[in-house]
Write an enzyme that holds these catalytic residues in place. Structure first.
Site, short mmCIF file in Angstrom:
data_model
loop_
_atom_site.label_atom_id
_atom_site.label_comp_id
_atom_site.label_asym_id
_atom_site.label_seq_id
_atom_site.Cartn_x
_atom_site.Cartn_y
_atom_site.Cartn_z
N GLU A 289 0.83 -1.20 0.00
CA GLU A 289 0.00 0.00 0.00
C GLU A 289 0.87 1.25 0.00
O GLU A 289 0.57 2.22 -0.69
CB GLU A 289 -0.95 0.00 1.21
CG GLU A 289 -1.95 -1.14 1.15
CD GLU A 289 -3.17 -0.96 2.02
OE1 GLU A 289 -3.99 -1.89 2.02
OE2 GLU A 289 -3.32 0.09 2.69
N GLU A 290 1.97 1.20 0.77
CA GLU A 290 2.88 2.33 0.84
C GLU A 290 3.42 2.68 -0.54
O GLU A 290 3.49 3.84 -0.94
CB GLU A 290 4.03 2.00 1.79
CG GLU A 290 4.98 3.15 2.04
CD GLU A 290 6.02 2.83 3.12
OE1 GLU A 290 5.75 1.92 3.93
OE2 GLU A 290 7.07 3.49 3.13
N ARG A 291 3.79 1.65 -1.29
CA ARG A 291 4.39 1.89 -2.61
C ARG A 291 3.39 2.46 -3.60
O ARG A 291 3.67 3.41 -4.30
CB ARG A 291 5.02 0.60 -3.15
CG ARG A 291 6.33 0.35 -2.47
CD ARG A 291 6.82 -1.07 -2.54
NE ARG A 291 7.91 -1.23 -1.57
CZ ARG A 291 8.43 -2.40 -1.23
NH1 ARG A 291 7.98 -3.51 -1.78
NH2 ARG A 291 9.41 -2.45 -0.34
N GLY A 294 2.73 6.06 -2.77
CA GLY A 294 3.81 6.96 -3.19
C GLY A 294 3.74 7.29 -4.67
O GLY A 294 3.96 8.42 -5.09
#
Lengths: 431, 254
Positions: A289-291, A294
């Site tokens: 999810e973080e990627r 971003g």
């Protein structure tokens, strides 16, 4: 006499008009700052592949908050090296933007990840990279595992106030000795009765100097390095937690990044998220999810930089014509815009699959890899066309050049992304 | 007293957009241009929602006249707290020539139909700057009006309105049903929160045609030409007052 009367009437009329425009400008403080009004967005409204009317309503509302509460102060916060996290997170929390895909019982909206991405994209309208990054940590990077695997008690104590914007969270994974190689972190949490005693330290902690709690990854047993770690909810005000320093970085300057040490910090065992030993796996899940987040964020910013470069080169003249009229310039910008659209398509495809429950590790890694590299290329090419002005601190393009360099390093360096892709392509040498 | 407030919201070109005149000089470019709710209409919605939160009124109904796209604007009002919406369908040539007189006829008809106690509008729209709809609506209904409101207080069936006028502030007391138009300092509109945006999806928007209300939307006005304001010319500096008077005489100004 006649002249005086005429002048008086004229000045009254002038005052009335002035009054009107002054009054309008007062309300919209960032009218000058919010640079380019839309050329591309409105046409996408009706047939968007991923977004519905609600997504666009959400973006419009968030955009207002950015224009009124954030962008007018970005230059100041960049200079000061910090933004007021509690204040900004509370405004966002009140409006519901910090828990978009989190459970309703804890103040979230229970929407799918495409809504979180709409938020991520809209945050790209902030005139720096540091603040969206900090918001991303609060909303989508430090909390997914807690939301999915944490106990009800932990969620009430940590997740709920984080979603409300009442407390600030940071993510403690990287260490001075371990960044890309997450499995080799050294921070240890040793069980003593019903407490863990934590020793070690964390590095590159976004929001670290202002955080109320940390989502900490630590070794909680001796065992194979992928199975002996746990995620722990760690209050930052516990005795033994030392914020060693705020790191001075070349970019993302409005985001405070801390180096933190743990000296016999005691935390209850019940603060472990989900199953002990599953921390590494949970963190890897969090990374997806973080990627994607971003990538969504930087896409908007890249487009903004291209548009600002078009605006600048259109009015700046060299050799008697606008810089933009030179073919190399408008052709290069067209190349960059093409790459942006390609990356956007990859992002939306990965998201569409993700919200249906698929594992999109390969696509997310590809998107992140491309985003980091494109941002560098784009920042470099666009800055060139700004000439001397691009080299000054007063323009968005130079700030973007500095801020975006982190994309190829943080949240998984380019080389790590390549390894993941190779794993899926089955081209890695067998052990 | 029905406790019902009608709020008019207009979809206009966003304030931050650089307006461009169409090449044929018949109007301004609107295709593909960002639109939003008129800022003064936002203030009107906020005031109505505030009254409802104070339990002084029961229902807020958002109204907009125009083509399909105005539903977005009505949804924004719903996301801010309005209870339901009414979309008066006007499109094509009729929409291009729609002005304050027709809109006030529509609002007057709706106010009667909905038995509204109060109509709150923005003082003017930022695209045409007419500042007429509120006043005309009140006249058509023969209702009292409190225009340029910077403060509104409701007490039983009376309204105390503080108005911003050239000389300062004027306070009036008017009886409901009445029309109020919102000025800049009346309030600061809330951000539509995400939960409310999602809730707004479920709120109803009724569709109605001007003919159903017995209103003829044909215009008595014809736009002949639309031009950009003339480029500002450089000024001339003079040394003395006599020179100034001389120059003004030369330019035929005095």
């Amino acid at each position: 006499m006649a002249l005086q009367a005429k002048l008086l009437r004229f000045s009254l009329a002038l005052n009335r008009n002035l009054h009107k425009t002054v009054v309008c400008n007062k309300r919209h403080l960032s009218e000058k700052a919010s640079s380019n009004p839309k050329a591309s967005v409105s046409t996408e409204n009706t047939d968007h592949v991923l977004y519905t009317e609600e997504h666009f309503a959400l973006k419009a509302s968030l955009r207002k908050i950015i224009d009124q509460e954030i962008n007018p102060y970005v230059d100041k916060w960049e200079e000061e090296g910090q933004f007021p996290a509690h204040k900004i997170f509370k405004i966002l929390g009140n409006a519901g933007f910090l828990g978009v895909n989190k459970p309703v019982e804890y103040g979230g909206l229970g929407l799918d990840f495409s809504y979180s991405l709409a938020v991520a994209e809209e945050l790209g309208n902030i005139n720096c990279g540091g603040i969206p990054m900090a918001i991303g940590v609060q909303s989508d990077m430090a909390t997914p595992a807690l939301a999915r695997f944490g106990s009800a008690e932990l969620k009430r104590e940590f997740l709920q106030p984080t979603i409300m914007g009442d407390i600030v969270v940071c993510l403690g994974v990287s260490e001075t000795g371990a960044g890309s190689d997450v499995a080799s972190i050294k921070t240890k949490a040793v069980r003593k009765g019903d407490e863990f005693v934590i020793n070690g330290g964390k590095m590159w902690t976004t929001n670290g100097t202002q955080a109320d709690w940390m989502c900490l990854l630590a070794n909680t047993s001796d065992g194979p390095p992928h199975k002996n770690k746990s995620l722990i909810c760690l209050p930052m005000n516990l005795p033994g937690v030392h914020i060693a320093r705020k790191i001075d970085k070349i970019g993302m300057r409005s985001s405070d990044t801390a180096e933190v040490f743990f000296d016999d910090v005691r935390v209850p065992c019940k603060n472990v998220i989900g199953q002990e030993g599953m921390g590494f796996t949970y963190q890897m899940l969090q990374f997806q999810e973080e990627r994607l987040w971003g990538v969504a964020n930087i896409l908007t910013t890249m487009e903004k930089v291209v548009q600002e470069t078009i605006n600048y080169t259109r009015q700046r003249k060299i050799f008697n014509q606008p810089i933009l009229h030179h073919q190399v310039v408008h052709f290069r910008l067209a190349e960059l815009q093409t790459e942006i659209e390609l990356l956007r398509s990859l992002l939306h495809r990965a998201t569409a699959l993700y919200i249906k429950g698929n594992d999109v590790t390969k696509l997310a890694s590809m998107a992140k890899l491309k985003a980091g590299r494109l941002a560098r290329e784009l920042g470099d090419s666009c800055l060139q066309y700004w000439g001397g002005m691009g080299f000054t601190s007063d323009v968005l393009v130079s700030r973007f050049y500095r801020d975006s360099r982190l994309m190829s390093i943080g949240a998984g360096a380019d080389e790590v992304m390549l390894s993941i892709i190779c794993k899926y392509m089955d081209t890695l040498p067998k052990k | 007293m029905s406790g019902r407030v009608l709020v008019g919201v207009k979809r206009v070109i966003d304030y931050a957009v650089k307006i461009r005149v169409k090449p044929d000089h018949t109007g301004v470019v609107t295709d593909g241009v960002k639109h939003s709710m008129n800022p003064f209409c936002e203030i009107a919605v906020e005031e109505a929602v505030k009254l409802k939160e104070k339990k002084l009124i029961k229902e807020v109904v958002a109204v907009s006249c125009g083509p399909q796209q105005v539903q977005e604007t009505i949804r924004t009002a719903l996301a801010m707290g309005a209870d339901r919406g009414i979309h008066v369908e006007v499109s094509g040539k009729d929409y291009e020539t729609l002005g304050p007189l027709q809109v006030s006829k529509i609002l007057a008809a709706l106010a009667k139909k909905e038995q509204a106690d109060l109509i709150i509008l923005g003082k003017q729209a930022i695209d045409d700057d007419c500042n007429q709809t509120g006043q005309m609506t009140a006249a058509l209904l023969d209702w009292p009006q409190g225009t340029f409101a910077s403060e509104v207080t409701l007490d039983a069936d009376k309204l105390k309105v503080v108005r911003e006028i050239d000389g300062g502030l004027e306070t009036i007391k008017i009886k409901m049903p009445a029309v109020v138009t919102a000025d800049l300092r009346l309030n600061t509109p809330r951000y539509a929160t995400l939960p409310n945006i999602m809730k707004a999806k479920k709120k109803k928007i009724a569709n109605v045609k001007p003919a159903d209300l017995g209103v003829d939307v044909s215009s008595r006005l014809e736009v002949l030409k639309v031009d950009e304001p003339p480029q500002r010319q450089a000024g001339v500096k003079v040394e003395t007052v006599d020179d100034l008077v001389g120059k003004l005489k030369e330019a035929g100004r005095i």
